[in-house]
Every structure is written in C-alpha cells, then in structure tokens.
Motif scaffolding. Structure first.
Motif, PDB file in Angstrom:
ATOM      1  N   ASP A  67      10.830   2.878   0.257  1.00 25.14           N
ATOM      2  CA  ASP A  67       9.835   3.938   0.049  1.00 25.14           C
ATOM      3  C   ASP A  67       8.434   3.487   0.450  1.00 25.14           C
ATOM      4  O   ASP A  67       7.661   4.248   1.042  1.00 25.14           O
ATOM      5  CB  ASP A  67       9.826   4.375  -1.411  1.00 25.14           C
ATOM      6  CG  ASP A  67      11.019   5.246  -1.774  1.00 25.14           C
ATOM      7  OD1 ASP A  67      11.556   5.909  -0.862  1.00 25.14           O
ATOM      8  OD2 ASP A  67      11.418   5.264  -2.948  1.00 25.14           O
ATOM      9  N   LEU A  68       8.100   2.236   0.122  1.00 27.07           N
ATOM     10  CA  LEU A  68       6.784   1.724   0.476  1.00 27.07           C
ATOM     11  C   LEU A  68       6.644   1.596   1.994  1.00 27.07           C
ATOM     12  O   LEU A  68       5.599   1.916   2.564  1.00 27.07           O
ATOM     13  CB  LEU A  68       6.537   0.380  -0.200  1.00 27.07           C
ATOM     14  CG  LEU A  68       6.368   0.427  -1.723  1.00 27.07           C
ATOM     15  CD1 LEU A  68       6.300  -0.995  -2.293  1.00 27.07           C
ATOM     16  CD2 LEU A  68       5.123   1.220  -2.117  1.00 27.07           C
ATOM     17  N   ALA A  69       7.700   1.138   2.645  1.00 27.46           N
ATOM     18  CA  ALA A  69       7.664   0.992   4.103  1.00 27.46           C
ATOM     19  C   ALA A  69       7.527   2.353   4.791  1.00 27.46           C
ATOM     20  O   ALA A  69       6.848   2.477   5.821  1.00 27.46           O
ATOM     21  CB  ALA A  69       8.928   0.285   4.589  1.00 27.46           C
ATOM     22  N   LEU A  70       8.168   3.371   4.219  1.00 29.24           N
ATOM     23  CA  LEU A  70       8.133   4.717   4.806  1.00 29.24           C
ATOM     24  C   LEU A  70       6.967   5.553   4.289  1.00 29.24           C
ATOM     25  O   LEU A  70       6.790   6.704   4.701  1.00 29.24           O
ATOM     26  CB  LEU A  70       9.450   5.445   4.495  1.00 29.24           C
ATOM     27  CG  LEU A  70      10.719   4.833   5.087  1.00 29.24           C
ATOM     28  CD1 LEU A  70      11.946   5.604   4.626  1.00 29.24           C
ATOM     29  CD2 LEU A  70      10.649   4.794   6.605  1.00 29.24           C
ATOM     30  N   ASN A  71       6.189   4.975   3.353  1.00 30.08           N
ATOM     31  CA  ASN A  71       5.080   5.697   2.720  1.00 30.08           C
ATOM     32  C   ASN A  71       5.556   7.015   2.110  1.00 30.08           C
ATOM     33  O   ASN A  71       4.946   8.072   2.289  1.00 30.08           O
ATOM     34  CB  ASN A  71       3.948   5.960   3.716  1.00 30.08           C
ATOM     35  CG  ASN A  71       2.662   6.398   3.021  1.00 30.08           C
ATOM     36  OD1 ASN A  71       2.414   6.040   1.867  1.00 30.08           O
ATOM     37  ND2 ASN A  71       1.843   7.179   3.712  1.00 30.08           N
ATOM     38  N   THR A  72       6.666   6.952   1.393  1.00 26.89           N
ATOM     39  CA  THR A  72       7.235   8.135   0.752  1.00 26.89           C
ATOM     40  C   THR A  72       6.257   8.703  -0.266  1.00 26.89           C
ATOM     41  O   THR A  72       5.660   7.977  -1.061  1.00 26.89           O
ATOM     42  CB  THR A  72       8.549   7.767   0.045  1.00 26.89           C
ATOM     43  OG1 THR A  72       9.458   7.222   1.007  1.00 26.89           O
ATOM     44  CG2 THR A  72       9.177   9.001  -0.595  1.00 26.89           C
ATOM     45  N   GLN A  73       6.095  10.025  -0.254  1.00 31.98           N
ATOM     46  CA  GLN A  73       5.163  10.707  -1.136  1.00 31.98           C
ATOM     47  C   GLN A  73       5.918  11.486  -2.224  1.00 31.98           C
ATOM     48  O   GLN A  73       7.102  11.792  -2.073  1.00 31.98           O
ATOM     49  CB  GLN A  73       4.295  11.678  -0.335  1.00 31.98           C
ATOM     50  CG  GLN A  73       3.424  10.997   0.707  1.00 31.98           C
ATOM     51  CD  GLN A  73       2.430  10.025   0.090  1.00 31.98           C
ATOM     52  OE1 GLN A  73       1.733  10.350  -0.867  1.00 31.98           O
ATOM     53  NE2 GLN A  73       2.376   8.811   0.633  1.00 31.98           N
ATOM     54  N   PRO A  74       5.239  11.798  -3.322  1.00 35.20           N
ATOM     55  CA  PRO A  74       5.884  12.605  -4.369  1.00 35.20           C
ATOM     56  C   PRO A  74       6.343  13.957  -3.834  1.00 35.20           C
ATOM     57  O   PRO A  74       5.785  14.477  -2.858  1.00 35.20           O
ATOM     58  CB  PRO A  74       4.768  12.782  -5.409  1.00 35.20           C
ATOM     59  CG  PRO A  74       3.837  11.655  -5.168  1.00 35.20           C
ATOM     60  CD  PRO A  74       3.874  11.399  -3.696  1.00 35.20           C
ATOM     61  N   LEU A  90       5.343  -0.558  -8.446  1.00 38.02           N
ATOM     62  CA  LEU A  90       5.009   0.636  -7.677  1.00 38.02           C
ATOM     63  C   LEU A  90       3.573   1.071  -7.939  1.00 38.02           C
ATOM     64  O   LEU A  90       2.839   1.428  -7.008  1.00 38.02           O
ATOM     65  CB  LEU A  90       5.970   1.774  -8.035  1.00 38.02           C
ATOM     66  CG  LEU A  90       7.310   1.797  -7.307  1.00 38.02           C
ATOM     67  CD1 LEU A  90       8.264   2.771  -7.986  1.00 38.02           C
ATOM     68  CD2 LEU A  90       7.125   2.173  -5.844  1.00 38.02           C
ATOM     69  N   ALA A  91       3.175   1.055  -9.202  1.00 35.08           N
ATOM     70  CA  ALA A  91       1.814   1.463  -9.568  1.00 35.08           C
ATOM     71  C   ALA A  91       0.784   0.609  -8.837  1.00 35.08           C
ATOM     72  O   ALA A  91      -0.189   1.117  -8.273  1.00 35.08           O
ATOM     73  CB  ALA A  91       1.620   1.364 -11.075  1.00 35.08           C
ATOM     74  N   GLU A  92       1.010  -0.699  -8.848  1.00 34.45           N
ATOM     75  CA  GLU A  92       0.069  -1.618  -8.202  1.00 34.45           C
ATOM     76  C   GLU A  92      -0.034  -1.335  -6.704  1.00 34.45           C
ATOM     77  O   GLU A  92      -1.123  -1.388  -6.135  1.00 34.45           O
ATOM     78  CB  GLU A  92       0.530  -3.065  -8.421  1.00 34.45           C
ATOM     79  CG  GLU A  92       0.383  -3.546  -9.845  1.00 34.45           C
ATOM     80  CD  GLU A  92      -1.083  -3.759 -10.220  1.00 34.45           C
ATOM     81  OE1 GLU A  92      -1.719  -4.679  -9.684  1.00 34.45           O
ATOM     82  OE2 GLU A  92      -1.582  -2.975 -11.039  1.00 34.45           O
ATOM     83  N   GLN A  93       1.083  -1.029  -6.082  1.00 32.39           N
ATOM     84  CA  GLN A  93       1.081  -0.746  -4.650  1.00 32.39           C
ATOM     85  C   GLN A  93       0.349   0.558  -4.338  1.00 32.39           C
ATOM     86  O   GLN A  93      -0.114   0.768  -3.210  1.00 32.39           O
ATOM     87  CB  GLN A  93       2.517  -0.665  -4.118  1.00 32.39           C
ATOM     88  CG  GLN A  93       3.311  -1.951  -4.276  1.00 32.39           C
ATOM     89  CD  GLN A  93       2.668  -3.138  -3.600  1.00 32.39           C
ATOM     90  OE1 GLN A  93       2.284  -3.062  -2.434  1.00 32.39           O
ATOM     91  NE2 GLN A  93       2.529  -4.243  -4.317  1.00 32.39           N
ATOM     92  N   LYS A  94       0.240   1.422  -5.330  1.00 28.34           N
ATOM     93  CA  LYS A  94      -0.428   2.719  -5.153  1.00 28.34           C
ATOM     94  C   LYS A  94      -1.836   2.741  -5.753  1.00 28.34           C
ATOM     95  O   LYS A  94      -2.457   3.799  -5.859  1.00 28.34           O
ATOM     96  CB  LYS A  94       0.427   3.828  -5.781  1.00 28.34           C
ATOM     97  CG  LYS A  94       1.798   3.990  -5.138  1.00 28.34           C
ATOM     98  CD  LYS A  94       1.693   4.368  -3.670  1.00 28.34           C
ATOM     99  CE  LYS A  94       3.058   4.557  -3.029  1.00 28.34           C
ATOM    100  NZ  LYS A  94       2.954   4.954  -1.600  1.00 28.34           N
ATOM    101  N   GLY A  95      -2.345   1.564  -6.155  1.00 21.78           N
ATOM    102  CA  GLY A  95      -3.718   1.487  -6.628  1.00 21.78           C
ATOM    103  C   GLY A  95      -3.933   1.815  -8.083  1.00 21.78           C
ATOM    104  O   GLY A  95      -5.060   2.087  -8.510  1.00 21.78           O
TER     105      GLY A  95
END
Length: 211
Positions: free
Chosen positions: A194-201, A156-161
């Motif tokens: 979550d990644l596909a939907l661009n779910t945010q905190p 998840l971290a890698e996908q979020k930079g």
C-alpha cells in the motif's frame, strides 16, 4: 521434472517466509517501545483512537478482541490519559455499524456521548490512520487495539505523518487466535504494498474538528 518442481516449490516457500519475516521485523523494530501495557506509563494524548472490530464472533458469541478494546478505552479515559475517543470502523451496510456499537458500550461504560467521535469510513487500518490526520485534524494519537494491531497501525500512522503510540488491549491465547495471527503476517506485507502504491482511503469527506 518432479525434482525441478520440488526445488521451485521450496524456493517459493523460502521466498515467502523471507518476505513475511522481513516485513514483520521492520514493523516490530520501528514500533519498539511505542506500545504500552502499563496504564500509568502511557503518555497523555488528547484523543484515543480505538480501531473497530465486530462485537460478535461468526458463531454468535462475544468477540474478546472487541470487549478488550472497550475495556482498554474505558481505562484510558477514566485515568485521564485521553480527553476524547475517536472510534474508527466499518459501516459498510445498514446492518453492520462498528462505530455506533462501540459508542453505545463506551457510553454505558461511563464516557460522555459528547466526548466520542465516530469515523464511519475506517474500513481498513490505513484508512483509519489517514483519516485521523486529514479528516479529524490530529497530529498525535493513542491507538487502542491489540498489540500486534497497534504496531501495524503505528507504523502506518508514522508513514502518513501522524505521531502515534499504542495502548495494548488484552489479546487471546495463541491457540484461539491463531488464524488472526497468521493473517497479521500477510497484513504486514500489505502495508508495504500500500505504501509503495500510495494507496488512499476509500473515502475522505468534510473535515471534523474534535473539541
């Protein structure tokens, strides 16, 4: 009719298995060689991010996932592998506060209070990773949790930079932790949803500098 229903059920089971296995394999392969068991081999990072969990089990006993994460965090700090600790966990009610409980035990273990930062809005692993980058301004981090959790968090971290490695806290036996292990397979599927939907905190908030 019964035969058709049986075939559909079988196809559904096979389809579910393939989805679970595929998501699991993608995360495992992507995070290979990014988690560490040997303290001496762990690269140094400014901040160690310990992921929250309850300190007590439902039945009232101590939670081994919690105690082992505390132990692993103390090991990293005392070995000079991290300079600061960021505790990210759930503080959803006034009666449930994972970060504060973690901090108390980490201070008792020898980490100075001023070296510990608390993220009270780490309701999910995704929230913890995104907030580590955008609220606490981190570019790299050492995640501290059990290996299966570290792998998902790193992905998840890698996908979020956010560049991440993991230091593996001890787990528990498969028999004792079977429910958690089964839940992990579904959590890994949720990663891709979550990644596909661009779910945010759930929350962002003001930026906090770790220094």
């Amino acid at each position: 009719m019964k035969k058709k229903i049986g075939i559909l059920l079988l196809l559904g089971v096979v389809g579910l298995y393939l989805i679970l296995a595929s998501c699991d394999n993608i995360i495992e392969n992507a995070t290979e060689d990014r988690t560490y068991w040997n303290l001496k081999e762990v690269p140094k990072n400014k901040v160690g991010l310990v992921l929250g969990t309850s300190n007590r089990l439902v039945g009232g006993g101590s939670n081994p996932y919690y105690t082992n994460r505390i132990k692993a965090t103390l090991e990293l700090y005392k070995a000079g592998k991290i300079d600061y600790v960021l505790v990210s966990g759930d503080n959803s009610t006034q009666y449930y506060n994972e970060p504060t409980v973690f901090k108390k035990d980490l201070v008792q273990g020898g980490i100075p209070s001023e070296k510990i930062y608390l993220d009270y809005a780490g309701f999910r692993t995704l929230d913890s990773m995104v907030r580590a980058k955008y609220i606490f301004g981190l570019d790299s981090v050492t995640i501290i949790s059990q290996k299966f959790h570290n792998e998902r968090a790193i992905y998840l971290a890698e996908q979020k930079g956010l560049f991440a490695i993991g230091y593996n806290a001890d787990g528990i036996s498969l028999n004792q932790g079977l429910k958690v292990q089964i839940r992990e397979y579904f959590a890994r599927v949720k990663v891709f949803i979550d990644l596909a939907l661009n779910t945010q905190p759930k929350f962002f908030g003001d930026k906090i500098e770790i220094k």
